[in-house]
Design a protein around this motif. Structure first.
Motif, PDB file in Angstrom:
ATOM      1  N   GLY A  41      -1.759   7.322  -2.296  1.00 58.48           N
ATOM      2  CA  GLY A  41      -2.353   7.641  -3.593  1.00 58.48           C
ATOM      3  C   GLY A  41      -2.717   6.437  -4.432  1.00 58.48           C
ATOM      4  O   GLY A  41      -3.309   6.584  -5.504  1.00 58.48           O
ATOM      5  N   HIS A  42      -2.374   5.257  -3.950  1.00 58.04           N
ATOM      6  CA  HIS A  42      -2.704   4.026  -4.678  1.00 58.04           C
ATOM      7  C   HIS A  42      -3.579   3.139  -3.818  1.00 58.04           C
ATOM      8  O   HIS A  42      -3.483   3.152  -2.580  1.00 58.04           O
ATOM      9  N   GLY A  43      -4.402   2.338  -4.479  1.00 55.35           N
ATOM     10  CA  GLY A  43      -5.064   1.265  -3.756  1.00 55.35           C
ATOM     11  C   GLY A  43      -4.060   0.172  -3.477  1.00 55.35           C
ATOM     12  O   GLY A  43      -2.948   0.181  -4.003  1.00 55.35           O
ATOM     13  N   HIS A  95      -9.827  -5.583  -6.643  1.00 59.61           N
ATOM     14  CA  HIS A  95      -9.350  -4.318  -7.185  1.00 59.61           C
ATOM     15  C   HIS A  95      -9.665  -3.240  -6.161  1.00 59.61           C
ATOM     16  O   HIS A  95     -10.830  -3.024  -5.821  1.00 59.61           O
ATOM     17  N   PHE A  96      -8.641  -2.564  -5.673  1.00 59.60           N
ATOM     18  CA  PHE A  96      -8.785  -1.634  -4.565  1.00 59.60           C
ATOM     19  C   PHE A  96      -8.836  -0.197  -5.040  1.00 59.60           C
ATOM     20  O   PHE A  96      -8.044   0.220  -5.891  1.00 59.60           O
ATOM     21  N   GLY A  97      -9.738   0.587  -4.440  1.00 60.47           N
ATOM     22  CA  GLY A  97      -9.685   2.022  -4.596  1.00 60.47           C
ATOM     23  C   GLY A  97      -8.623   2.605  -3.681  1.00 60.47           C
ATOM     24  O   GLY A  97      -8.122   1.918  -2.784  1.00 60.47           O
ATOM     25  N   ALA A  98      -8.267   3.871  -3.911  1.00 65.64           N
ATOM     26  CA  ALA A  98      -7.230   4.521  -3.095  1.00 65.64           C
ATOM     27  C   ALA A  98      -7.776   4.989  -1.752  1.00 65.64           C
ATOM     28  O   ALA A  98      -7.009   5.358  -0.862  1.00 65.64           O
ATOM     29  N   GLY A  99      -9.099   4.985  -1.603  1.00 62.92           N
ATOM     30  CA  GLY A  99      -9.688   5.306  -0.316  1.00 62.92           C
ATOM     31  C   GLY A  99     -10.170   6.737  -0.183  1.00 62.92           C
ATOM     32  O   GLY A  99      -9.710   7.630  -0.905  1.00 62.92           O
ATOM     33  N   GLN A 148       0.852  -1.187   0.000  1.00 60.27           N
ATOM     34  CA  GLN A 148       0.000   0.000   0.000  1.00 60.27           C
ATOM     35  C   GLN A 148       0.884   1.231   0.000  1.00 60.27           C
ATOM     36  O   GLN A 148       1.710   1.417   0.899  1.00 60.27           O
ATOM     37  N   ILE A 158     -12.180   2.212   2.230  1.00 61.16           N
ATOM     38  CA  ILE A 158     -11.680   1.684   0.968  1.00 61.16           C
ATOM     39  C   ILE A 158     -12.740   0.831   0.296  1.00 61.16           C
ATOM     40  O   ILE A 158     -13.323  -0.066   0.923  1.00 61.16           O
ATOM     41  N   GLN A 175     -11.785  12.493  -2.100  1.00 58.76           N
ATOM     42  CA  GLN A 175     -10.494  11.969  -1.652  1.00 58.76           C
ATOM     43  C   GLN A 175     -10.389  12.098  -0.136  1.00 58.76           C
ATOM     44  O   GLN A 175      -9.843  11.228   0.541  1.00 58.76           O
TER      45      GLN A 175
END
Lengths: 114, 114
Positions: A40-42, B103-107, A37, B89, B9
């Motif tokens: 700015g990235h998942g 597949h993960f979002g950045a949160g 982790q 997330i 964000q």
């Protein structure tokens, strides 16, 4: 209580150093995963496994090896650590694929490569 | 290419207020969607999972919706508490992968102030 335990919690190493991150799950799950982790990235998948002795390549595998020695234990190896591998690493386990899966995450290992 | 986009964000609310977090994704096929809560420096804790078209779930003060046609999900938090301060997330699982790839979002970083 079923859990995913990572060690160490924090690690500092020098560029070119050799690092092993450990993960143990007591969930009796078949699947285990290593993610990193970064801001700015998942979470991004490095390697995963669906059983002892099995290893699958994830989305960002370069510079990493992994080994699943038992149902419970999954290790992530950085044989020549680089500063770009400074990150927060998470291990996870799951019991099946799809919506009915029970996913459990460890608390993370923070790695700094200087 | 980022396949899971979260908005906003970051978000600051006062304790007791309600808030809504958004998740849009392009993952295909989409098997299920999960919302996780991540306290600073900690692992991910599952809040809810949505599987079917137009699913709605409720878990205490957390409720979520899923619109698979629009590939969109929302997470509602009612009567926020200071302990709700965390990163939330959104994660989409694809049924195309043999291991139910996530597949993960950045949160979304939520900060609850007194």
């Amino acid at each position: 209580e079923a859990a995913v335990t990572q060690s160490p919690r924090n690690k500092v190493t020098v560029t070119g150093g050799n690092v092993t991150l450990s993960c143990r799950q007591t969930n009796s799950h078949n699947y285990m995963y290593w993610y990193r982790q970064d801001t700015g990235h998942g979470l991004r998948l490095i390697h995963y496994s669906y059983g002892a002795g099995n290893l699958q390549i994830g989305d960002v595998p370069d510079g990493y090896k992994a080994t699943r020695t038992t149902q419970e234990d999954f290790f992530l190896l950085l044989e020549l650590a680089s500063p770009s591998q400074t990150s927060l690493y998470f291990c996870a386990s799951s019991d099946a694929r799809g919506g009915n899966s029970d996913y459990t995450f460890g608390s993370g290992t923070r790695l700094l490569v200087i | 290419k980022t396949q899971v986009e979260q908005s906003p964000q970051s978000l600051v609310v006062r304790q007791g207020e309600n808030c809504v977090l958004q998740c849009n994704y392009s993952v295909t096929p989409d098997n299920h969607l999960r919302w996780f809560k991540q306290d600073t420096g900690k692992g991910l804790v599952s809040l809810t999972v949505l599987v079917h078209e137009n699913d709605k779930t409720s878990n205490g003060r957390y409720s979520a919706t899923l619109d698979k046609d629009a590939k969109h999900s929302t997470l509602h938090i009612t009567a926020t508490l200071l302990d709700d301060t965390a990163t939330y997330i959104c994660v989409v699982g694809d049924r195309g992968s043999a291991l139910g790839r996530l597949h993960f979002g950045a949160g979304t970083q939520l900060i609850v102030i007194p």
